[in-house]
Design a protein around this motif. Structure first.
Motif, PDB file in Angstrom:
ATOM      1  N   UNK A 181       0.834  -1.196   0.000  1.00 13.33           N
ATOM      2  CA  UNK A 181       0.000   0.000   0.000  1.00 13.33           C
ATOM      3  C   UNK A 181       0.870   1.247   0.000  1.00 13.33           C
ATOM      4  N   UNK A 182       1.961   1.214   0.744  1.00 12.18           N
ATOM      5  CA  UNK A 182       2.868   2.359   0.777  1.00 12.18           C
ATOM      6  C   UNK A 182       3.478   2.600  -0.596  1.00 12.18           C
ATOM      7  N   UNK A 183       3.831   1.526  -1.277  1.00  9.79           N
ATOM      8  CA  UNK A 183       4.386   1.658  -2.625  1.00  9.79           C
ATOM      9  C   UNK A 183       3.373   2.294  -3.564  1.00  9.79           C
ATOM     10  N   UNK A 184       2.116   1.826  -3.489  1.00 12.89           N
ATOM     11  CA  UNK A 184       1.065   2.364  -4.353  1.00 12.89           C
ATOM     12  C   UNK A 184       0.821   3.843  -4.052  1.00 12.89           C
ATOM     13  N   UNK A 185       0.837   4.207  -2.767  1.00 10.16           N
ATOM     14  CA  UNK A 185       0.594   5.601  -2.400  1.00 10.16           C
ATOM     15  C   UNK A 185       1.738   6.492  -2.881  1.00 10.16           C
ATOM     16  N   UNK A 186       2.965   6.028  -2.697  1.00 11.48           N
ATOM     17  CA  UNK A 186       4.118   6.816  -3.142  1.00 11.48           C
ATOM     18  C   UNK A 186       4.068   7.034  -4.654  1.00 11.48           C
ATOM     19  N   UNK A 187       3.661   5.986  -5.397  1.00  8.61           N
ATOM     20  CA  UNK A 187       3.553   6.121  -6.853  1.00  8.61           C
ATOM     21  C   UNK A 187       2.467   7.129  -7.223  1.00  8.61           C
ATOM     22  N   UNK A 188       1.360   7.131  -6.475  1.00  7.15           N
ATOM     23  CA  UNK A 188       0.279   8.081  -6.729  1.00  7.15           C
ATOM     24  C   UNK A 188       0.754   9.509  -6.498  1.00  7.15           C
ATOM     25  N   UNK A 256      -5.916   1.686  -3.161  1.00  7.58           N
ATOM     26  CA  UNK A 256      -5.916   0.788  -4.309  1.00  7.58           C
ATOM     27  C   UNK A 256      -7.120   0.975  -5.222  1.00  7.58           C
ATOM     28  N   UNK A 257      -8.264   1.357  -4.653  1.00  5.31           N
ATOM     29  CA  UNK A 257      -9.482   1.400  -5.442  1.00  5.31           C
ATOM     30  C   UNK A 257     -10.108   2.791  -5.581  1.00  5.31           C
ATOM     31  N   UNK A 258      -9.673   3.747  -4.777  1.00  3.35           N
ATOM     32  CA  UNK A 258     -10.265   5.075  -4.831  1.00  3.35           C
ATOM     33  C   UNK A 258      -9.156   6.124  -4.831  1.00  3.35           C
ATOM     34  N   UNK A 259      -8.205   5.923  -5.732  1.00  8.74           N
ATOM     35  CA  UNK A 259      -7.031   6.795  -5.780  1.00  8.74           C
ATOM     36  C   UNK A 259      -7.415   8.242  -6.064  1.00  8.74           C
ATOM     37  N   UNK A 260      -8.505   8.441  -6.819  1.00  5.11           N
ATOM     38  CA  UNK A 260      -8.933   9.804  -7.109  1.00  5.11           C
ATOM     39  C   UNK A 260      -9.291  10.564  -5.851  1.00  5.11           C
ATOM     40  N   UNK A 261      -9.995   9.889  -4.943  1.00  2.73           N
ATOM     41  CA  UNK A 261     -10.346  10.523  -3.665  1.00  2.73           C
ATOM     42  C   UNK A 261      -9.092  10.844  -2.860  1.00  2.73           C
TER      43      UNK A 261
END
Length: 278
Positions: A181-188, A256-261
């Protein structure tokens, strides 16, 4: 020799007559058990014990097997409340109808089972859950299966799901750890042009992310859902607030599913100057 009723109870309370014959029970003995009331015949070829769960009987009555949330609950997995109707998997050619008081699942699941097998495979359960429930609820059921060891994330990634929604959940399941999750957030954040430092220690405790001087980000991953002390998180957030930080906390489902928010929330915080030192 074990009684037919005891044999059935040891196998979930229901079986096809062919399984009873394979186990050595004669047609005469089966008929005697039915006449004595220790066994109940459902349809022509399915038998149950008298105290069998109504959902099990409903599945046998249409020649199907419990699946989706009905089977998940019987396996001890988390489900979003008791299903109002039994969820039953049947062959696509089955004459069963929805007005039989059941929720029918006709899609072909990944694990092939013989029509006389009364028990759904866990992968098939997850397949139907993915297709049936809202994505957030489906993910929670999948998490439960992973957490309890009913399935393995590496196995899920290799299954030929024949379902876009199931394949999506299988891909996400490998990222349910905190680090994923941290990896996904950092990429976002990088893709949004937001500079962020990771694993910053403040007051002897690590932050998952720090934007600017005062915007703290904490991420609740799969480990948090497994029972991490929520009170500990609240104490950590309070310590940060008292030191002049604004704390944004997101969970894995949002990332993971609501990156826009998630992105919009961070941008609004920055627009308000919450990342700057006061």
């Amino acid at each position: 020799m074990t009684g037919i009723d005891d044999w059935l109870r040891a196998r979930g309370g229901v079986a096809h007559s062919s399984a009873l014959h394979d186990a050595g029970f004669s047609t005469h003995r089966i008929a005697g058990a039915v006449a004595a009331g220790s066994v109940v015949r459902v349809r022509r070829s399915w038998l149950t014990v008298p105290e069998a769960d109504a959902a099990v009987i409903a599945a046998a009555e249409v020649g199907g097997r419990l699946t989706c949330v009905s089977a998940a609950a019987r396996r001890g997995l988390w489900v979003p409340g008791a299903p109002s109707l039994p969820h039953v998997a049947v062959a696509h050619s089955s004459s069963a109808r929805a007005d039989d008081g059941i929720r029918l699942h006709r899609a072909r699941a990944p694990v092939p089972l013989h029509r006389t097998d009364p028990h759904e495979h866990v992968l098939n359960v997850m397949f139907h859950v993915a297709r049936c429930l809202p994505r957030g609820d489906a993910l929670a059921v999948w998490e439960s299966a992973l957490r309890t060891g009913a399935v393995d994330a590496e196995v899920l990634a290799r299954v030929q799901w024949r379902s876009t929604r199931a394949a999506e959940l299988a891909a996400v399941s490998g990222s349910l750890s905190d680090s994923g999750v941290e990896t996904a957030f950092a990429a976002l954040m990088r893709s949004s042009g937001i500079a962020m430092r990771q694993q910053v220690w403040i007051d002897g405790h690590p932050l998952d992310g720090l934007i600017g001087a005062r915007l703290a980000v904490q991420l609740d991953g799969f480990a948090h859902h497994q029972g991490r002390d929520r009170r500990r998180d609240l104490r950590a957030d309070a310590r940060l607030v008292l030191r002049g930080y604004t704390v944004l906390r997101f969970d894995y489902q949002q990332v993971l599913f609501d990156a826009g928010y998630v992105r919009e929330t961070v941008l609004l915080a920055i627009a308000q100057g919450l990342h700057r030192a006061r």
